[in-house]
Motif scaffolding. Structure first.
Motif, PDB file in Angstrom:
ATOM      1  N   ALA A   1       0.818  -1.205   0.000  1.00  0.00           N
ATOM      2  CA  ALA A   1       0.000   0.000   0.000  1.00  0.00           C
ATOM      3  C   ALA A   1       0.853   1.257   0.000  1.00  0.00           C
ATOM      4  CB  ALA A   1      -0.918  -0.001   1.220  1.00  0.00           C
ATOM      5  N   GLY A   2       0.523   2.175  -0.913  1.00  0.00           N
ATOM      6  CA  GLY A   2       1.115   3.504  -0.896  1.00  0.00           C
ATOM      7  C   GLY A   2       2.566   3.590  -1.303  1.00  0.00           C
ATOM      8  N   ALA A   3       3.162   2.527  -1.772  1.00  0.00           N
ATOM      9  CA  ALA A   3       4.573   2.566  -2.147  1.00  0.00           C
ATOM     10  C   ALA A   3       4.791   1.677  -3.362  1.00  0.00           C
ATOM     11  CB  ALA A   3       5.455   2.092  -0.997  1.00  0.00           C
ATOM     12  N   ALA A   4       5.262   2.277  -4.443  1.00  0.00           N
ATOM     13  CA  ALA A   4       5.565   1.523  -5.658  1.00  0.00           C
ATOM     14  C   ALA A   4       6.305   2.432  -6.618  1.00  0.00           C
ATOM     15  CB  ALA A   4       4.295   0.990  -6.311  1.00  0.00           C
ATOM     16  N   PRO A   5       7.220   1.876  -7.436  1.00  0.00           N
ATOM     17  CA  PRO A   5       7.852   2.700  -8.468  1.00  0.00           C
ATOM     18  C   PRO A   5       6.810   3.152  -9.481  1.00  0.00           C
ATOM     19  CG  PRO A   5       8.398   0.378  -8.767  1.00  0.00           C
ATOM     20  CD  PRO A   5       7.684   0.476  -7.462  1.00  0.00           C
ATOM     21  N   ALA A   6       7.036   4.290 -10.103  1.00  0.00           N
ATOM     22  CA  ALA A   6       6.060   4.880 -11.017  1.00  0.00           C
ATOM     23  C   ALA A   6       5.653   3.882 -12.097  1.00  0.00           C
ATOM     24  CB  ALA A   6       6.644   6.139 -11.648  1.00  0.00           C
ATOM     25  N   GLY A   7       4.333   3.775 -12.316  1.00  0.00           N
ATOM     26  CA  GLY A   7       3.812   2.909 -13.372  1.00  0.00           C
ATOM     27  C   GLY A   7       3.786   1.443 -13.018  1.00  0.00           C
ATOM     28  N   HIS A   8       4.004   1.090 -11.756  1.00  0.00           N
ATOM     29  CA  HIS A   8       4.031  -0.307 -11.342  1.00  0.00           C
ATOM     30  C   HIS A   8       3.275  -0.482 -10.027  1.00  0.00           C
ATOM     31  CE1 HIS A   8       7.490   0.056 -14.049  1.00  0.00           C
ATOM     32  NE2 HIS A   8       7.390  -1.240 -14.261  1.00  0.00           N
ATOM     33  N   VAL A   9       2.905  -1.714  -9.744  1.00  0.00           N
ATOM     34  CA  VAL A   9       2.349  -2.084  -8.454  1.00  0.00           C
ATOM     35  C   VAL A   9       3.153  -3.273  -7.940  1.00  0.00           C
ATOM     36  CG1 VAL A   9       0.618  -3.641  -9.457  1.00  0.00           C
ATOM     37  CG2 VAL A   9       0.249  -2.669  -7.177  1.00  0.00           C
ATOM     38  N   LEU A  10       3.366  -3.324  -6.632  1.00  0.00           N
ATOM     39  CA  LEU A  10       4.135  -4.398  -6.026  1.00  0.00           C
ATOM     40  C   LEU A  10       3.172  -5.383  -5.361  1.00  0.00           C
ATOM     41  CD1 LEU A  10       7.053  -2.342  -4.433  1.00  0.00           C
ATOM     42  CD2 LEU A  10       7.046  -3.593  -6.601  1.00  0.00           C
ATOM     43  N   VAL A  11       3.338  -6.665  -5.700  1.00  0.00           N
ATOM     44  CA  VAL A  11       2.470  -7.721  -5.195  1.00  0.00           C
ATOM     45  C   VAL A  11       3.294  -8.689  -4.362  1.00  0.00           C
ATOM     46  CG1 VAL A  11       0.791  -9.513  -5.796  1.00  0.00           C
ATOM     47  CG2 VAL A  11       1.060  -7.514  -7.280  1.00  0.00           C
ATOM     48  N   GLN A  12       2.873  -8.908  -3.141  1.00  0.00           N
ATOM     49  CA  GLN A  12       3.496  -9.932  -2.286  1.00  0.00           C
ATOM     50  C   GLN A  12       2.671 -11.200  -2.407  1.00  0.00           C
ATOM     51  OE1 GLN A  12       4.961  -9.099   1.911  1.00  0.00           O
ATOM     52  NE2 GLN A  12       3.083 -10.243   2.340  1.00  0.00           N
ATOM     53  N   HIS A  13       3.345 -12.346  -2.627  1.00  0.00           N
ATOM     54  CA  HIS A  13       2.584 -13.570  -2.902  1.00  0.00           C
ATOM     55  C   HIS A  13       3.448 -14.791  -2.647  1.00  0.00           C
ATOM     56  CE1 HIS A  13       4.788 -14.181  -6.753  1.00  0.00           C
ATOM     57  NE2 HIS A  13       4.860 -12.861  -6.729  1.00  0.00           N
ATOM     58  N   GLN A  14       2.825 -15.967  -2.731  1.00  0.00           N
ATOM     59  CA  GLN A  14       3.569 -17.221  -2.688  1.00  0.00           C
ATOM     60  C   GLN A  14       4.196 -17.472  -4.059  1.00  0.00           C
ATOM     61  OE1 GLN A  14       0.032 -19.195   0.047  1.00  0.00           O
ATOM     62  NE2 GLN A  14       0.953 -20.402  -1.589  1.00  0.00           N
ATOM     63  N   PRO A  15       5.375 -18.092  -4.102  1.00  0.00           N
ATOM     64  CA  PRO A  15       5.981 -18.382  -5.405  1.00  0.00           C
ATOM     65  C   PRO A  15       5.106 -19.263  -6.293  1.00  0.00           C
ATOM     66  CG  PRO A  15       7.616 -18.552  -3.670  1.00  0.00           C
ATOM     67  CD  PRO A  15       6.290 -18.395  -2.985  1.00  0.00           C
ATOM     68  N   SER A  16       4.351 -20.174  -5.692  1.00  0.00           N
ATOM     69  CA  SER A  16       3.436 -21.024  -6.450  1.00  0.00           C
ATOM     70  C   SER A  16       2.373 -21.541  -5.496  1.00  0.00           C
ATOM     71  CB  SER A  16       4.182 -22.201  -7.114  1.00  0.00           C
ATOM     72  OG  SER A  16       4.615 -23.119  -6.124  1.00  0.00           O
ATOM     73  N   VAL A  17       1.393 -22.238  -6.042  1.00  0.00           N
ATOM     74  CA  VAL A  17       0.298 -22.738  -5.203  1.00  0.00           C
ATOM     75  C   VAL A  17       0.794 -23.739  -4.169  1.00  0.00           C
ATOM     76  CG1 VAL A  17      -0.281 -24.605  -6.818  1.00  0.00           C
ATOM     77  CG2 VAL A  17      -2.037 -23.702  -5.268  1.00  0.00           C
ATOM     78  N   ASN A  18       1.882 -24.450  -4.482  1.00  0.00           N
ATOM     79  CA  ASN A  18       2.408 -25.459  -3.556  1.00  0.00           C
ATOM     80  C   ASN A  18       3.606 -24.975  -2.744  1.00  0.00           C
ATOM     81  OD1 ASN A  18       0.546 -27.483  -4.401  1.00  0.00           O
ATOM     82  ND2 ASN A  18       1.769 -27.782  -6.260  1.00  0.00           N
ATOM     83  N   ASP A  19       4.021 -23.755  -2.979  1.00  0.00           N
ATOM     84  CA  ASP A  19       5.172 -23.200  -2.276  1.00  0.00           C
ATOM     85  C   ASP A  19       4.681 -22.150  -1.288  1.00  0.00           C
ATOM     86  OD1 ASP A  19       7.513 -21.971  -1.401  1.00  0.00           O
ATOM     87  OD2 ASP A  19       8.468 -22.042  -3.368  1.00  0.00           O
ATOM     88  N   ARG A  20       4.863 -22.412   0.004  1.00  0.00           N
ATOM     89  CA  ARG A  20       4.354 -21.514   1.041  1.00  0.00           C
ATOM     90  C   ARG A  20       5.344 -20.403   1.388  1.00  0.00           C
ATOM     91  NH1 ARG A  20      -0.944 -22.292   0.744  1.00  0.00           N
ATOM     92  NH2 ARG A  20      -1.464 -24.525   0.804  1.00  0.00           N
TER      93      ARG A  20
END
Length: 345
Positions: A259-278
């Motif tokens: 929230a509220g922090a990202a380089p111009a023209g981009h959004v940063l997403v935090q996520h799991q590397p894959s469905v089976n990788d926690r």
């Protein structure tokens, strides 16, 4: 009377040559040299690297004309007997790293306490201001050395709590709350606080440590756009609202937006590397093309994200710091490395 011939030259009496001094053979020192090499070198090779923990209290500054991120971190446990004898076992340090190249500009020790935190509040042209467990600390941007701190800045009634200090960007100053409830301010590049009238920022000052809110959300506003994550049967997708217009086709698992922090023209997403990788990863997504421009593993959830004046975003996650640049690239910043003598590398 007998006269000495003119050609006769007196012969000097014979002198016994001095006895040569006995010198200690260099070989006699060899066992000592070998023992020192085995003792110090062996302990260095067999010891693990010190434990490094990057804190979320980083900030931006210009150091020698270069855009840098100031990173407070803890370094616990020396490597080898030489460091154990010559350095503090527990250290809290501040590193300045060039955001463009990743070069370490300087690295200075702030404290030798086991539990001690520091947060970068603001920086002027000469000094940076840190809210710490010892009160407000002023450091030089030239080399990270401490210029003043605690009572030297705020007075004898200073509060040894980071939440008693905040940055007032409109007034270009750092504000403080002392133990008597008086609000004071230090202008950027100054080292002495003076009483001031409380402003709208005064509600952020407190003598009690309050944990900051998490830096992630399911919906964020970046400029004029509102972005959100929408759940699918497995994972979720990134959309624009209103209308839930898809931003990209990538499916993210266990995702959240910074929230509220990202380089111009981009959004940063935090996520799991894959469905089976926690595990935990961070991806930059271009809002113009919908492409994932870069992904790095972070090992832990983000604890803070801040965008600097040049559009570079720094994200504290786990034991490291990730830099997101305006071109959509992501890079890990390494701090806390040492050489044989314990000097920062």
């Amino acid at each position: 009377m007998y006269e000495m011939p003119e050609q006769y030259t007196p012969v000097a009496p014979y002198e016994t040559p001095p006895r040569p001094r006995r010198r200690v053979a260099p070989l006699a020192l060899l066992p000592l040299v070998l023992f020192a090499a085995a003792f110090f070198g062996g302990s260095y090779l067999l010891s693990p690297e010190p434990d490094v923990e990057v804190g979320p209290g980083f900030g931006f500054a210009r150091v020698d004309g270069r855009q840098a991120v100031l990173v407070p971190y803890g370094r616990h446990g020396p490597r080898g007997m030489f460091q154990l004898m010559a350095q503090d076992v527990f250290q809290v340090r501040l590193a300045a790293v060039d955001t463009a190249s990743g070069e370490l500009l300087w690295d200075a020790q702030l404290s030798d306490r086991l539990i001690w935190e520091a947060t970068v509040l603001a920086a002027g042209e000469r000094y940076a201001y840190l809210a710490t467990d010892s009160g407000l600390v002023v450091v030089s941007l030239a080399d990270g050395s401490v210029v003043a701190g605690g009572a030297d800045v705020v007075g004898e009634a200073y509060v040894a709590s980071p939440t008693a200090y905040a940055h007032d960007p409109d007034g270009r100053r750092v504000v403080a709350l002392d133990a008597n409830g008086v609000v004071l301010a230090v202008p950027l590049d100054g080292v002495e606080a003076v009483p001031v009238e409380p402003g709208p920022w005064a509600q952020r000052l407190s003598g009690n440590n309050v944990p900051p809110p998490p830096p992630t959300a399911r919906e964020v506003r970046l400029g004029a756009e509102v972005l959100a994550l929408r759940d699918l049967p497995v994972g979720g997708v990134l959309v624009r609202t209103p209308g839930d217009v898809p931003v990209c086709d990538t499916v993210f698992h266990g995702a959240a937006l910074l929230a509220g922090a990202a380089p111009a023209g981009h959004v940063l997403v935090q996520h799991q590397p894959s469905v089976n990788d926690r595990g935990t990863a961070l991806s930059a997504v271009s809002l113009a093309t919908g492409r994932v421009t870069a992904t790095v593993g972070t090992g832990a959830a983000a604890t803070r994200a801040v965008t600097g004046p040049d559009g570079t975003t720094a994200v504290a996650a786990g034991d490291g710091l990730v830099i997101a640049r305006a071109d959509g690239s992501l890079a890990d910043l390494a701090v806390g490395g040492t050489d044989f003598f314990g000097n920062p590398t």
